[in-house]
Design a protein around this motif. Structure first.
Motif, short mmCIF file in Angstrom:
data_model
loop_
_atom_site.label_atom_id
_atom_site.label_comp_id
_atom_site.label_asym_id
_atom_site.label_seq_id
_atom_site.Cartn_x
_atom_site.Cartn_y
_atom_site.Cartn_z
N ILE B 7 0.84 -1.20 0.00
CA ILE B 7 0.00 0.00 0.00
C ILE B 7 0.87 1.25 0.00
O ILE B 7 1.62 1.51 0.95
CB ILE B 7 -0.93 -0.02 1.24
N TYR B 8 0.79 2.02 -1.08
CA TYR B 8 1.61 3.23 -1.23
C TYR B 8 0.71 4.47 -1.23
O TYR B 8 -0.38 4.45 -1.81
CB TYR B 8 2.35 3.20 -2.57
N ALA B 9 1.20 5.53 -0.62
CA ALA B 9 0.48 6.80 -0.71
C ALA B 9 1.44 7.95 -0.43
O ALA B 9 2.50 7.76 0.16
CB ALA B 9 -0.68 6.83 0.27
N ASP B 10 1.05 9.13 -0.87
CA ASP B 10 1.80 10.34 -0.58
C ASP B 10 1.41 10.79 0.82
O ASP B 10 0.24 11.13 1.05
CB ASP B 10 1.43 11.40 -1.62
N PRO B 11 2.35 10.79 1.78
CA PRO B 11 1.99 11.16 3.16
C PRO B 11 1.34 12.54 3.24
O PRO B 11 0.55 12.79 4.14
CB PRO B 11 3.33 11.14 3.89
N LYS B 12 1.66 13.41 2.27
CA LYS B 12 1.09 14.77 2.30
C LYS B 12 -0.42 14.78 2.11
O LYS B 12 -1.10 15.71 2.52
CB LYS B 12 1.74 15.64 1.21
N VAL B 13 -0.93 13.76 1.39
CA VAL B 13 -2.37 13.76 1.15
C VAL B 13 -3.11 12.78 2.09
O VAL B 13 -4.32 12.64 2.02
CB VAL B 13 -2.74 13.43 -0.32
N GLU B 14 -2.34 12.11 2.97
CA GLU B 14 -2.96 11.18 3.91
C GLU B 14 -3.75 11.96 4.97
O GLU B 14 -3.30 13.01 5.42
CB GLU B 14 -1.87 10.40 4.66
N PRO B 15 -4.89 11.42 5.39
CA PRO B 15 -5.60 12.05 6.51
C PRO B 15 -4.72 12.05 7.76
O PRO B 15 -3.94 11.12 7.98
CB PRO B 15 -6.81 11.14 6.70
N GLN B 16 -4.83 13.11 8.56
CA GLN B 16 -4.02 13.23 9.78
C GLN B 16 -4.79 12.72 11.00
O GLN B 16 -6.01 12.91 11.07
CB GLN B 16 -3.61 14.69 9.99
N PRO B 17 -4.08 12.07 11.94
CA PRO B 17 -4.76 11.58 13.15
C PRO B 17 -5.49 12.72 13.84
O PRO B 17 -5.00 13.85 13.88
CB PRO B 17 -3.60 11.07 14.01
N GLY B 18 -6.66 12.40 14.36
CA GLY B 18 -7.44 13.40 15.08
C GLY B 18 -8.49 14.08 14.22
O GLY B 18 -9.38 14.74 14.73
N THR B 19 -8.40 13.92 12.88
CA THR B 19 -9.40 14.53 12.00
C THR B 19 -10.52 13.51 11.73
O THR B 19 -10.31 12.30 11.89
CB THR B 19 -8.78 14.94 10.65
N PRO B 20 -11.68 13.99 11.32
CA PRO B 20 -12.77 13.06 10.99
C PRO B 20 -12.38 12.11 9.85
O PRO B 20 -12.77 10.95 9.83
CB PRO B 20 -13.92 13.97 10.53
N GLU B 21 -11.55 12.62 8.91
CA GLU B 21 -11.10 11.79 7.77
C GLU B 21 -10.28 10.59 8.26
O GLU B 21 -10.37 9.50 7.73
CB GLU B 21 -10.24 12.61 6.79
#
Lengths: 417, 116
Positions: B7-21
Motif C-alpha cells: 500500500i503506497y500513498a503520498d503522506p502529504k495527502v494522507e488524513p491526519q490523526p485526530g481529524t474526521p477523515e
C-alpha cells in the motif's frame, strides 16, 4: 482419415491452416480445461510438432483441430504429472484424463470469449494485449505480428513470452469476468480491437505485400465479439465504426500513398455494401437503447458515410453527437473534434473560442493547429491562419501530412488576393 | 494463490490523526480486515511507521552499508501491506480495490513465489 499419404508440403499447409484458422478455438478449449493459457499454448505447440512427424505417416486427420487438442491434452497430463504439486492437481488431472479419453469431438465448444478477456486483461501492458489477441484469437504467427508492428521477430517473441509468463505467474484467470466487472472488461477488449484497427489504418501507406492487413483482422475480431457476446451494443457500435471507416480504404490513399482527408475523397470509391452493412449493425445496436461511446462514434461516421458529397454532410447532427460524446469521455481530442464540428455547422467564432480553450492542454497535438488554421481561414483571418499552418507543418512527422498541410496553406494566398 | 498487497500513498495527502477523515480511514481498514477474515482470505497485514523511520542495508564486498531512508525516494511511500489468499488475480484485485488507501494512493499486487 485420408487414405493416400500426404506430402510434406501438404502436411505443412494443413498445419498452417489449422493453426491460423482454429488457434482461437483450440487455445480456448485447452485453456478452459487447463485453466492456464500459457500451458495451453505450450501443449498446442508440442502437438503441432508431433503432427509434423505423425501426419505424413497417418494422413491428415479428418478434423485436424480435434486431433491437435487431444494430443495437447495428453501432453498437459504429462506435464502436470511431473509437477511437484501433483497431489494438489489430482482433481484437474482426473478431469483432463476424462477429456483426453473422449473420442475426438467433431465440434469444439467455443470458449473464445473467455480467451479474449484473458488476452485483453488490464493487468497486461497494452502492447502485450494487442500482440496476444492477434496471436491467440486471430491466429497470426509471431513473425506476422512483428512485421505488422515493424519490430524484430525476437522482440515480439519476447513480448509474447513475457505476457504469457505474467498470465501464469500472477494468476490471471481464464474465464468470463463476473457480471459487475463485465462491462469494464468488455470495453478493454473493444479498446484492443480498435487499437489494432487504427494501427492497420495508419500503417497502410507504405505497406509491404508481406504485411497482414490489421484492419481485416480487427474487422474479423469485432464480428466475432458481436457474435460471442450475443450482440453487446458497444461491440456492435465498434463493428459499425470499423465498417464505415474501412469502407473508405480505396478513397483515402492518393498518388504516392498521400493521405486524402474525408472532405477531399472521391466518394464513388467508397464500398457502399460495407457502408450499408455498417448502417444495419448500428441501427440494431441503437435499438437496444444502451448508448455508449463506440455507438456514438459510429453514428458520426455513419453521417459522413451517408453524404454523397462533402457539402451534404449533416454537420449539425454531427455537432450534436460530439456534444453527447463529450459527456461520456473527457478526452480533449474529442473536445477538439466537437469544436471543428461547431465550426463546420456554421459557428466559426464559437469554434475558434473552443479551440483557444483547448490550446493549453493540446499544445503538443499537431491536429489542433491544423484545425485552428482551417477555422481561421474560414473566418477570413488569413495571416493568423498562415501562422497556424506553419506551426502544424513544423509539428508534423509525416511527409504526406506535411504535403497536405502545405497545399492547404498555399490556398491561403488565393483567398488573400 | 498468495498475493502481497503493498500500500503506497503520498503522506502529504494522507488524513491526519485526530481529524474526521482519519476516523473514517481507520473504520474503512477495520471493515476491510473483517471482510478478509470472514472470507478466509486474511493471512497477514500491518501498517508501517512513517517513511522517515526507514533504514536501508546493502552488503557490498562483505561489508554492510547502512543508510538512512527507503530503498527509493518517491513521493508515494510504502505505508502498509496485506498478505491475501485469493484464487486468482481478479479476486486479489477486487480485494485490493477495497483497501481504503487505494482511493488516494496506489496498491501494488504481487503474487508470492511458489517453488515447485
Amino acid at each position: 482419415m485420408t487414405k493416400s499419404k500426404p506430402s510434406t508440403t501438404e502436411v505443412h499447409r494443413a498445419i498452417d491452416t489449422v493453426l491460423r484458422g482454429d488457434r482461437g478455438r483450440m487455445l480456448a478449449a485447452l485453456s478452459a480445461s487447463l485453466g492456464n493459457l500459457a500451458l495451453a499454448e505450450d501443449c498446442l505447440q508440442e502437438a503441432a510438432t508431433k503432427a509434423l512427424t505423425d501426419w505424413p505417416k497417418s494422413g491428415v486427420p479428418h478434423v485436424p483441430a480435434a486431433w491437435l487438442i487431444q494430443v495437447a491434452r495428453r501432453q498437459a497430463i504429462d506435464i502436470l504429472r511431473r509437477s511437484k504439486r501433483f497431489q494438489e492437481r489430482s482433481a484437474e488431472l482426473a478431469q483432463l484424463k476424462d477429456e483426453a479419453m473422449q473420442k475426438e469431438p467433431s465440434e469444439l465448444p467455443d470458449n473464445r470469449l473467455a480467451l479474449m478477456f484473458t488476452c485483453c486483461h488490464p493487468a497486461l501492458e497494452p502492447s502485450a494485449q494487442v500482440a496476444l489477441t492477434l496471436h491467440c484469437i486471430a491466429g497470426l504467427t509471431t513473425a506476422e505480428i512483428a512485421r505488422a508492428f515493424v519490430v524484430q521477430t525476437s522482440t515480439m517473441a519476447a513480448r509474447l513470452t513475457r505476457a504469457k509468463a505474467k498470465i501464469k505467474n500472477a494468476g490471471i484467470p481464464f474465464g468470463l469476468p463476473d457480471e459487475d466487472a463485465r462491462k469494464a472488461r468488455t470495453s478493454e477488449v473493444l479498446r484492443v480491437i480498435y487499437l489494432i484497427y487504427n494501427e492497420g489504418y495508419s500503417a497502410s501507406s507504405g505497406a509491404t505485400p508481406l504485411r497482414v492487413d490489421l484492419c481485416v483482422e480487427a474487422l474479423f475480431m469485432a464480428e466475432l465479439l458481436v457474435h460471442l457476446s450475443k450482440g453487446d451494443p458497444e461491440a456492435m457500435g465498434l463493428l459499425a465504426l470499423i465498417k464505415f471507416s474501412y469502407a473508405r480504404r480505396e478513397a483515402r490513399a492518393g498518388d504516392r500513398n498521400a493521405y486524402i482527408p474525408l472532405d477531399q475523397q472521391d466518394r464513388r470509391l467508397w464500398d457502399t455494401q460495407m457502408i450499408a452493412d455498417g448502417q444495419a449493425v448500428l441501427e440494431q445496436a441503437l435499438s437496444l437503447g444502451q448508448v455508449g461511446p463506440y455507438q456514438v462514434q459510429a453514428a458520426i461516421h455513419g453521417l459522413h458515410s451517408a453524404a454523397l458529397d462533402a457539402s451534404e454532410t449533416d454537420w449539425s447532427q454531427i455537432e450534436h453527437l460530439y456534444r453527447l460524446m463529450r459527456r461520456m469521455d473527457g478526452n480533449p481530442v474529442i473536445a477538439l473534434n466537437h469544436a471543428v464540428a461547431v465550426g463546420q455547422a456554421g459557428d466559426t467564432e464559437r469554434s475558434l473560442e473552443m479551440i483557444a480553450d483547448l490550446e493549453p492542454v493540446l499544445a503538443h497535438y499537431q491536429p489542433l493547429y491544423a484545425a485552428k488554421a482551417a477555422m481561421l481561414a474560414r473566418a477570413g483571418q488569413i495571416s493568423a491562419a498562415d501562422t497556424a499552418y506553419l506551426r502544424a507543418i513544423k509539428m508534423s512527422e509525416n511527409a504526406a501530412e506535411q504535403d497536405f498541410l502545405e497545399s492547404r496553406r498555399a490556398l491561403l494566398s488565393g483567398i488573400a488576393h | 494463490m498468495k498475493y502481497l498487497a503493498l500500500i503506497y500513498a503520498d503522506p502529504k495527502v494522507e488524513p491526519q490523526p485526530g481529524t474526521p477523515e482519519w476516523g473514517a480511514l481507520m473504520e474503512g481498514y477495520q471493515t476491510f480486515s473483517e471482510r478478509l477474515n470472514k472470507d478466509g482470505a486474511f493471512l497477514a497485514g500491518e501498517a508501517l511507521q512513517e517513511v522517515e523511520t526507514a533504514t536501508s542495508v546493502r552488503v557490498r564486498s562483505g561489508k554492510a552499508e547502512i543508510s538512512d531512508g527507503p530503498f527509493a525516494e518517491t513521493k508515494e511511500t510504502l505505508g502498509g501491506f496485506y498478505m491475501i489468499e485469493a484464487p486468482d488475480l481478479d479476486k486479489a484485485l477486487e480485494y485490493a480495490a477495497q483497501i481504503p488507501t487505494a482511493g488516494y494512493g496506489t496498491v501494488e499486487i504481487r503474487p508470492v513465489m511458489t517453488f515447485d
